[in-house]
Scaffold this motif. Structure first.
Motif, PDB file in Angstrom:
ATOM      1  N   LEU A   1       0.828  -1.201   0.000  1.00 52.08           N
ATOM      2  CA  LEU A   1       0.000   0.000   0.000  1.00 52.08           C
ATOM      3  C   LEU A   1       0.867   1.257   0.000  1.00 52.08           C
ATOM      4  CD1 LEU A   1      -2.849  -1.056   2.455  1.00 52.08           C
ATOM      5  CD2 LEU A   1      -2.870  -1.071  -0.043  1.00 52.08           C
ATOM      6  N   ALA A   2       1.981   1.202   0.741  1.00 51.26           N
ATOM      7  CA  ALA A   2       2.886   2.349   0.786  1.00 51.26           C
ATOM      8  C   ALA A   2       3.484   2.603  -0.589  1.00 51.26           C
ATOM      9  CB  ALA A   2       4.000   2.106   1.810  1.00 51.26           C
ATOM     10  N   TRP A   3       3.812   1.518  -1.269  1.00 50.92           N
ATOM     11  CA  TRP A   3       4.353   1.624  -2.633  1.00 50.92           C
ATOM     12  C   TRP A   3       3.327   2.260  -3.569  1.00 50.92           C
ATOM     13  CZ3 TRP A   3       8.671   0.494  -5.613  1.00 50.92           C
ATOM     14  CH2 TRP A   3       8.465   0.386  -6.979  1.00 50.92           C
ATOM     15  N   LYS A   4       2.123   1.777  -3.470  1.00 48.65           N
ATOM     16  CA  LYS A   4       1.074   2.290  -4.358  1.00 48.65           C
ATOM     17  C   LYS A   4       0.781   3.760  -4.083  1.00 48.65           C
ATOM     18  CE  LYS A   4      -1.237  -2.034  -5.424  1.00 48.65           C
ATOM     19  NZ  LYS A   4      -2.400  -2.910  -5.162  1.00 48.65           N
ATOM     20  N   ALA A   5       0.901   4.137  -2.807  1.00 47.22           N
ATOM     21  CA  ALA A   5       0.602   5.515  -2.436  1.00 47.22           C
ATOM     22  C   ALA A   5       1.724   6.466  -2.844  1.00 47.22           C
ATOM     23  CB  ALA A   5       0.363   5.605  -0.930  1.00 47.22           C
TER      24      ALA A   5
END
Ligand SMILES: [Zn+2]
Length: 88
Positions: A69-73
């Protein structure tokens, strides 16, 4: 955002592989490896993120959902954090 939360490298000379830990943040990845009901079978891990997993951990350690999720954000920010932990 995960501001204020520090990613720490798990590779400070330690070669023990813990497949229950995320290769990026070192926290429990919550992955039920081999279990078809694991979240990672439903949430696709971006190939760019997969490419950052250290070779010895590929297909061994699951990336945790938080890191996906951090990557996507914030892909650029995530890459910076990985770079800074690896260069220590
Ligand atoms: Zn993680």
């Amino acid at each position: 955002m995960v501001a204020g939360r520090r990613l720490q490298s798990q590779f400070g000379g330690m070669k023990q592989i813990d497949d229950k830990k995320c290769p990026f943040c070192g926290k429990p990845n919550g992955c039920m490896a081999g279990d078809p009901s694991c979240w990672c079978n439903f949430e696709s891990v971006p190939t760019g993120l997969q490419a950052l997993v250290p070779a010895e951990l590929v297909m061994k350690s699951c990336i945790c959902r938080e890191c996906v999720l951090a990557w996507k954000a914030d892909e650029a920010g995530f890459r910076r954090r990985i770079d800074s932990t690896e260069s220590v």
